[in-house]
Design a protein around this motif. Structure first.
Motif, PDB file in Angstrom:
ATOM      1  N   THR A  73      36.091  17.822  25.260  1.00  0.00           N
ATOM      2  CA  THR A  73      37.330  17.407  25.916  1.00  0.00           C
ATOM      3  C   THR A  73      38.513  17.424  24.957  1.00  0.00           C
ATOM      4  O   THR A  73      39.639  17.655  25.378  1.00  0.00           O
ATOM      5  N   GLY A  81      36.071  15.568  20.754  1.00  0.00           N
ATOM      6  CA  GLY A  81      35.754  14.611  21.804  1.00  0.00           C
ATOM      7  C   GLY A  81      34.724  15.244  22.714  1.00  0.00           C
ATOM      8  O   GLY A  81      34.869  16.388  23.137  1.00  0.00           O
ATOM      9  N   GLU A  83      32.466  14.633  26.198  1.00  0.00           N
ATOM     10  CA  GLU A  83      32.163  13.861  27.397  1.00  0.00           C
ATOM     11  C   GLU A  83      30.676  14.022  27.679  1.00  0.00           C
ATOM     12  O   GLU A  83      30.199  15.125  27.944  1.00  0.00           O
ATOM     13  N   GLU A  89      33.167   9.190  26.797  1.00  0.00           N
ATOM     14  CA  GLU A  89      33.550  10.148  25.762  1.00  0.00           C
ATOM     15  C   GLU A  89      33.216   9.592  24.387  1.00  0.00           C
ATOM     16  O   GLU A  89      33.505   8.442  24.088  1.00  0.00           O
TER      17      GLU A  89
END
Length: 107
Positions: A73, A81, A83, A89
């Motif tokens: 993400t 990041g 998810e 996250e």
């Protein structure tokens, strides 16, 4: 005395000649084998891993060294990041990415 006569061993080879080459040859062969069996493949894997990490983009599905599967993400210099499930996250290091999965693998 105890030794009636001493005989010195004579060599016909000159210093640094064929004897030195024959003594160094096994070391050169061993280094060559070590390079082609261990060092070169490891360097190739590192190069492929570095290229994979640099090619990461948002939306890619990845697997990490810790076993997490998720969708990218956010992208940073050293962290991404990820998810993992239902909007959860987590941040992982880029170097922890082991594999980029085909699209649609994670549902």
């Amino acid at each position: 005395m105890f030794i009636s006569s001493a005989f010195a061993q004579t060599t016909s080879a000159t210093p640094g000649g064929p004897d030195l080459l024959m003594q160094a040859l096994p070391f050169v062969v061993m280094f060559g084998l070590l390079y082609f069996i261990m060092i070169r493949p490891q360097m190739k894997r590192q190069k492929e891993h570095r290229a994979m990490i640099e090619a990461l983009a948002k939306g890619d599905e990845i697997a990490t060294a810790g076993g997490l599967l998720g969708k990218v993400t956010k992208l940073g210099d050293s962290y991404i990041g990820l998810e993992v499930a239902g909007g959860v996250e987590v941040q992982v290091q880029r170097s922890a990415v082991v594999q980029v999965l085909p699209k649609g693998t994670i549902k």
